[in-house]
Design a protein around this motif. Sequence first.
Motif, short mmCIF file in Angstrom:
data_model
loop_
_atom_site.label_atom_id
_atom_site.label_comp_id
_atom_site.label_asym_id
_atom_site.label_seq_id
_atom_site.Cartn_x
_atom_site.Cartn_y
_atom_site.Cartn_z
N ALA A 110 -103.18 85.08 56.15
CA ALA A 110 -103.58 85.65 55.24
C ALA A 110 -103.61 84.87 54.09
N GLN A 111 -102.25 84.37 53.73
CA GLN A 111 -101.92 83.34 52.68
C GLN A 111 -102.76 82.27 52.53
N LEU A 112 -102.84 81.61 53.89
CA LEU A 112 -103.55 80.37 54.01
C LEU A 112 -105.01 80.61 53.59
N ARG A 113 -105.50 81.66 54.36
CA ARG A 113 -107.11 82.11 53.92
C ARG A 113 -107.24 82.28 52.61
N ARG A 114 -106.43 83.16 51.98
CA ARG A 114 -106.73 83.53 50.34
C ARG A 114 -106.61 81.96 49.49
N PHE A 115 -105.47 81.16 49.83
CA PHE A 115 -105.47 79.98 48.89
C PHE A 115 -106.60 79.00 49.23
N ILE A 116 -107.27 78.73 50.67
CA ILE A 116 -108.20 77.93 50.96
C ILE A 116 -109.53 78.44 50.25
N LYS A 117 -109.87 79.61 50.25
CA LYS A 117 -110.91 80.34 49.69
C LYS A 117 -110.83 80.44 47.98
N SER A 118 -109.84 80.24 47.56
CA SER A 118 -109.73 80.27 45.98
C SER A 118 -110.02 78.68 45.44
N ARG A 119 -110.25 77.87 46.52
CA ARG A 119 -110.69 76.55 46.06
C ARG A 119 -111.73 75.83 46.69
N PRO A 120 -112.52 74.85 46.22
CA PRO A 120 -113.66 74.29 46.87
C PRO A 120 -113.20 73.46 47.86
N TYR A 121 -112.15 73.02 47.87
CA TYR A 121 -111.54 71.95 48.98
C TYR A 121 -109.97 71.91 48.73
N VAL A 122 -109.45 71.76 50.04
CA VAL A 122 -107.98 71.72 50.14
C VAL A 122 -107.63 70.46 50.89
N PRO A 123 -106.82 69.37 50.37
CA PRO A 123 -106.32 68.40 51.22
C PRO A 123 -105.26 68.96 51.96
N MET A 124 -104.83 68.33 53.01
CA MET A 124 -103.86 68.93 54.01
C MET A 124 -102.41 68.65 53.32
N HIS A 125 -102.24 67.72 52.42
CA HIS A 125 -101.09 67.34 51.84
C HIS A 125 -100.80 68.49 50.81
N GLU A 126 -101.86 69.23 50.19
CA GLU A 126 -101.89 70.25 49.12
C GLU A 126 -101.25 71.48 49.98
N LEU A 127 -101.76 71.73 51.19
CA LEU A 127 -101.23 73.07 51.98
C LEU A 127 -99.81 72.76 52.15
N ARG A 128 -99.37 71.55 52.40
CA ARG A 128 -98.04 71.30 52.78
C ARG A 128 -97.16 71.59 51.73
N ARG A 129 -97.62 71.12 50.60
CA ARG A 129 -96.94 71.28 49.29
C ARG A 129 -96.95 72.65 48.87
N ARG A 130 -98.04 73.48 48.82
CA ARG A 130 -98.16 74.64 48.43
C ARG A 130 -97.30 75.78 49.14
N PHE A 131 -97.10 75.48 50.36
CA PHE A 131 -96.74 76.37 51.37
C PHE A 131 -95.30 76.06 51.75
N ASP A 132 -94.77 75.06 51.12
CA ASP A 132 -93.38 74.16 51.39
C ASP A 132 -93.40 74.03 53.02
N ILE A 133 -94.48 73.50 53.65
CA ILE A 133 -94.44 73.21 55.05
C ILE A 133 -93.66 72.15 55.25
N ASN A 134 -92.73 72.20 55.81
CA ASN A 134 -91.85 70.87 56.09
C ASN A 134 -91.88 70.53 57.47
N GLY A 135 -92.08 69.40 57.87
CA GLY A 135 -92.30 68.98 59.32
C GLY A 135 -91.75 67.52 59.41
N GLY A 136 -91.93 66.81 60.64
CA GLY A 136 -91.38 65.63 60.76
C GLY A 136 -92.60 64.47 60.45
N ALA A 137 -92.32 63.40 60.54
CA ALA A 137 -93.57 62.67 60.20
C ALA A 137 -94.55 62.31 61.21
N ASP A 138 -94.04 62.66 62.10
CA ASP A 138 -94.98 62.60 63.47
C ASP A 138 -95.54 64.06 63.60
#
Length: 103
Positions: A18-46
């Motif tokens: 639900a948080q992802l959906r609300r954030f995406i719908k609140s903007r015309p476009y969301v680059p993947m790096h912005e999703l990672r930053r906004r939700f503090d999604i940490n993962g490996g380089a690969d």
Amino acid sequence: MADDNGSDGWQSQGCTQAQLRRFIKSRPYVPMHELRRRFDINGGADDVHPVDTRAGRVWMGLPARESGFLAELVDRGEVGLELCHDPCVDMVVGVYAMKPVGR
């Protein structure tokens, strides 16, 4: 202080679908790096996971949990995917809302 797994003991709680959906719908476009930053999604380089959509298989640079959330939103027609076609596979570089936000 590191635990037995070598991490520092702090782990992001992640986000909900639900948080992802609300954030995406609140903007015309969301680059993947912005999703990672906004939700503090940490993962490996690969950290890239395949997602099967009606249009075929695409690859998302998100952990499996968040990739699954986006795949469900795509299947329901709530978000669209912008794809990079440079490599031999379709890599998701951004997302956008397919339907307006109901308020």
